[in-house]
Write a protein that holds these residues in place. Structure first.
Motif, PDB file in Angstrom:
ATOM      1  N   ASP A  73      -5.582  -4.486  12.709  1.00 55.29           N
ATOM      2  CA  ASP A  73      -4.355  -4.955  11.822  1.00 55.29           C
ATOM      3  C   ASP A  73      -3.862  -3.991  10.664  1.00 55.29           C
ATOM      4  OD1 ASP A  73      -6.413  -5.048  10.512  1.00 55.29           O
ATOM      5  OD2 ASP A  73      -6.120  -7.521   9.878  1.00 55.29           O
ATOM      6  N   THR A  74      -4.778  -2.391  11.322  1.00 52.51           N
ATOM      7  CA  THR A  74      -4.067  -1.692  10.333  1.00 52.51           C
ATOM      8  C   THR A  74      -3.388  -0.877  11.039  1.00 52.51           C
ATOM      9  OG1 THR A  74      -5.988  -2.237   9.103  1.00 52.51           O
ATOM     10  CG2 THR A  74      -5.163  -0.021   7.838  1.00 52.51           C
ATOM     11  N   LEU A  75      -1.949  -0.131  10.595  1.00 56.14           N
ATOM     12  CA  LEU A  75      -1.492   0.807  10.770  1.00 56.14           C
ATOM     13  C   LEU A  75      -1.761   2.029   9.486  1.00 56.14           C
ATOM     14  CD1 LEU A  75       1.184  -1.242  11.567  1.00 56.14           C
ATOM     15  CD2 LEU A  75      -0.232  -0.305  13.228  1.00 56.14           C
ATOM     16  N   HIS A  76      -0.922   2.993  10.363  1.00 57.08           N
ATOM     17  CA  HIS A  76      -0.708   4.623   9.131  1.00 57.08           C
ATOM     18  C   HIS A  76       0.177   4.532   8.587  1.00 57.08           C
ATOM     19  CE1 HIS A  76      -1.931   9.338   9.219  1.00 57.08           C
ATOM     20  NE2 HIS A  76      -1.388   8.653   8.413  1.00 57.08           N
ATOM     21  N   SER A 102      -4.027   1.026  -4.349  1.00 54.68           N
ATOM     22  CA  SER A 102      -3.208  -0.172  -3.690  1.00 54.68           C
ATOM     23  C   SER A 102      -2.398  -1.424  -3.684  1.00 54.68           C
ATOM     24  CB  SER A 102      -5.346  -0.314  -3.758  1.00 54.68           C
ATOM     25  OG  SER A 102      -4.553  -1.650  -2.415  1.00 54.68           O
ATOM     26  N   TRP A 103      -1.907  -1.698  -3.665  1.00 54.39           N
ATOM     27  CA  TRP A 103      -0.347  -2.486  -3.584  1.00 54.39           C
ATOM     28  C   TRP A 103      -0.423  -3.270  -2.310  1.00 54.39           C
ATOM     29  CZ3 TRP A 103      -0.119   2.657  -3.115  1.00 54.39           C
ATOM     30  CH2 TRP A 103       0.795   2.412  -1.781  1.00 54.39           C
ATOM     31  N   THR A 104       0.791  -4.162  -2.430  1.00 52.61           N
ATOM     32  CA  THR A 104       0.439  -5.039  -2.321  1.00 52.61           C
ATOM     33  C   THR A 104       2.076  -5.527  -1.976  1.00 52.61           C
ATOM     34  OG1 THR A 104       0.146  -7.131  -3.405  1.00 52.61           O
ATOM     35  CG2 THR A 104      -1.613  -6.658  -1.919  1.00 52.61           C
ATOM     36  N   LYS A 105       2.534  -6.142  -1.048  1.00 55.19           N
ATOM     37  CA  LYS A 105       4.341  -5.814  -1.247  1.00 55.19           C
ATOM     38  C   LYS A 105       4.651  -7.600  -0.044  1.00 55.19           C
ATOM     39  CE  LYS A 105       6.722  -2.496   1.534  1.00 55.19           C
ATOM     40  NZ  LYS A 105       7.575  -1.846   0.955  1.00 55.19           N
ATOM     41  N   ALA A 106       5.715  -7.996   0.104  1.00 50.65           N
ATOM     42  CA  ALA A 106       5.349  -9.156   0.912  1.00 50.65           C
ATOM     43  C   ALA A 106       6.495  -8.768   2.289  1.00 50.65           C
ATOM     44  CB  ALA A 106       6.539  -9.985   0.364  1.00 50.65           C
ATOM     45  N   ARG A 111       1.774 -10.672   4.276  1.00 52.52           N
ATOM     46  CA  ARG A 111       1.940  -9.895   2.465  1.00 52.52           C
ATOM     47  C   ARG A 111       1.413  -9.047   3.547  1.00 52.52           C
ATOM     48  NH1 ARG A 111      -2.657 -10.863  -1.907  1.00 52.52           N
ATOM     49  NH2 ARG A 111      -3.737 -10.772  -0.322  1.00 52.52           N
ATOM     50  N   LEU A 112       1.727  -7.724   2.947  1.00 50.37           N
ATOM     51  CA  LEU A 112       1.913  -6.434   3.615  1.00 50.37           C
ATOM     52  C   LEU A 112       0.902  -5.808   2.097  1.00 50.37           C
ATOM     53  CD1 LEU A 112       4.760  -4.774   4.654  1.00 50.37           C
ATOM     54  CD2 LEU A 112       2.944  -5.820   6.017  1.00 50.37           C
ATOM     55  N   THR A 113      -0.426  -5.317   2.750  1.00 52.37           N
ATOM     56  CA  THR A 113      -1.500  -5.098   1.990  1.00 52.37           C
ATOM     57  C   THR A 113      -1.429  -3.226   2.119  1.00 52.37           C
ATOM     58  OG1 THR A 113      -3.332  -7.026   1.860  1.00 52.37           O
ATOM     59  CG2 THR A 113      -3.591  -4.695   0.832  1.00 52.37           C
ATOM     60  N   PHE A 114      -1.031  -2.244   0.819  1.00 50.02           N
ATOM     61  CA  PHE A 114      -1.169  -0.785   1.654  1.00 50.02           C
ATOM     62  C   PHE A 114      -2.544  -0.281   0.572  1.00 50.02           C
ATOM     63  CE2 PHE A 114       3.111  -2.622   1.808  1.00 50.02           C
ATOM     64  CZ  PHE A 114       3.281  -1.508   2.394  1.00 50.02           C
ATOM     65  N   VAL A 135      -1.420   6.935   3.703  1.00 54.91           N
ATOM     66  CA  VAL A 135      -1.491   5.201   3.346  1.00 54.91           C
ATOM     67  C   VAL A 135      -1.809   5.299   4.910  1.00 54.91           C
ATOM     68  CG1 VAL A 135       0.449   4.246   1.856  1.00 54.91           C
ATOM     69  CG2 VAL A 135       0.085   6.189   2.029  1.00 54.91           C
ATOM     70  N   SER A 136      -2.489   3.469   4.314  1.00 56.26           N
ATOM     71  CA  SER A 136      -2.386   2.437   5.152  1.00 56.26           C
ATOM     72  C   SER A 136      -1.621   1.512   5.330  1.00 56.26           C
ATOM     73  CB  SER A 136      -3.823   2.234   6.211  1.00 56.26           C
ATOM     74  OG  SER A 136      -4.842   3.655   6.386  1.00 56.26           O
ATOM     75  N   VAL A 137      -1.306   0.801   5.929  1.00 57.00           N
ATOM     76  CA  VAL A 137      -1.013  -1.121   5.576  1.00 57.00           C
ATOM     77  C   VAL A 137      -1.481  -1.762   6.669  1.00 57.00           C
ATOM     78  CG1 VAL A 137       1.086  -0.420   7.211  1.00 57.00           C
ATOM     79  CG2 VAL A 137       1.190  -2.553   5.357  1.00 57.00           C
TER      80      VAL A 137
END
Lengths: 145, 159
Positions: A73-76, A102-106, A111-114, A135-137
């Motif tokens: 579930d993690t993308l480049h 590391s940061w998150t946004k909706a 939720r997207l976790t970077f 950066v992975s999300v």
């Protein structure tokens, strides 16, 4: 873990061909003397993963499949490079990665976790040659992962 | 991609757009070639069944770094003997076999300092379905190294 990678003009040529580069300098530099600065594709450092003893995307016999190289579930999401000095024929570089921010946004699907990974490529004297920032999300809530 | 050298014209100005074709009908062999060169044999790039059943894709997809590598080659073709300081961007969609990819590099800024010209580029690679990669590059090049034919820079760079 840091690892050591040799810089070989032949590997540079193979990688250059894989990204469509046909600049004749890639072939001409095959006979470069030790220490000669090499022309390298802008993303060449990816090829140095061949020398990472812990690389997860390389198949290892007798297993048939390579790993996914990360969570399903993690993308480049992003990739950035800074170039400070050229790689040199026959020399070795030390490759070391660090966790970045590391940061998150909706997002629309939750939720997207970077997360950032910074990788530095230095010569044996410690001079920084290239810095890469990946950066992975991860998509979705932590509970879904 | 054919060779393009010395097209980094001294007369380039902000707004100038270089355009080219990165790949015509991306083949599975191209993806396999990149997998071998990069050492990235992630199953989603080399195993159709895995891509369909485990990754929810219609089939294998190319590495995002193959897309970026092709864009990087385009940048180096423009810069020729110059040197790139920074190169980066975002992956917006993966490439699939059969995709044709075009790229544009728009000159955002030109700064001259002594004998060095520094140029900032905005990069965009796209297929028929839309943009797949968007990024930036900053490159330096010695001034005065090239004079375009008829004192005019080419309006389109085809590689």
């Amino acid at each position: 873990m840091p690892f050591d990678a040799p810089i070989e003009a032949g590997q540079v040529l193979i990688f250059a061909r894989s990204v469509g580069a046909t600049d004749p300098r890639f072939e001409a530099q095959l006979s470069s003397a030790h220490g000669t600065p090499l022309l390298t594709p802008l993303t060449f450092v990816r090829a140095l993963d061949h020398f990472d003893p812990e690389a997860k995307t390389r198949p290892s016999l007798p297993r048939q499949e390579a790993g996914r190289g990360g969570r399903a579930d993690t993308l480049h999401a992003e990739q950035h490079f800074e170039y400070f000095a050229p790689f040199r024929a026959g020399e070795h570089v030390v490759v070391e990665s660090f966790d970045g921010g590391s940061w998150t946004k909706a997002g629309r699907n939750g939720r997207l976790t970077f997360t950032e990974t910074v990788t530095e490529y230095r010569d044996r004297e410690g001079t920084l040659l290239v810095r890469a920032r990946k950066v992975s999300v991860r998509i979705g809530d932590e509970q879904r992962a | 991609m054919s060779n393009v050298h010395s097209l980094w014209v001294d007369t380039v100005t902000p707004g100038y757009v270089f355009q080219g074709v990165l790949v015509e009908e991306l083949g599975r062999a191209h993806i396999a070639q990149y997998a071998g060169a990069a050492g990235d044999f992630n199953s989603v790039h080399v195993d159709d069944e895995f891509a369909r059943t485990k990754a929810g894709r219609p089939g294998v997809i190319a590495h995002g770094m193959l897309t970026m590598g092709l864009v990087g080659t385009f940048v180096q073709s423009i810069v020729a003997e110059g040197s790139v300081r920074n190169f980066g961007g975002r992956f917006l969609a993966p490439l699939s076999p059969g995709d044709t990819v075009t790229c544009s590099a728009t000159v955002d800024a030109v700064v001259d300092e002594g004998a060095i010209r520094t140029v900032s580029l905005t990069l965009e690679a796209a297929t028929a379905a839309g943009v797949v990669f968007r990024g930036n590059a900053i490159a330096d090049r010695a001034r005065g190294g090239y004079q375009p034919p008829n004192d005019k820079p080419p309006l389109t760079l085809t590689v």
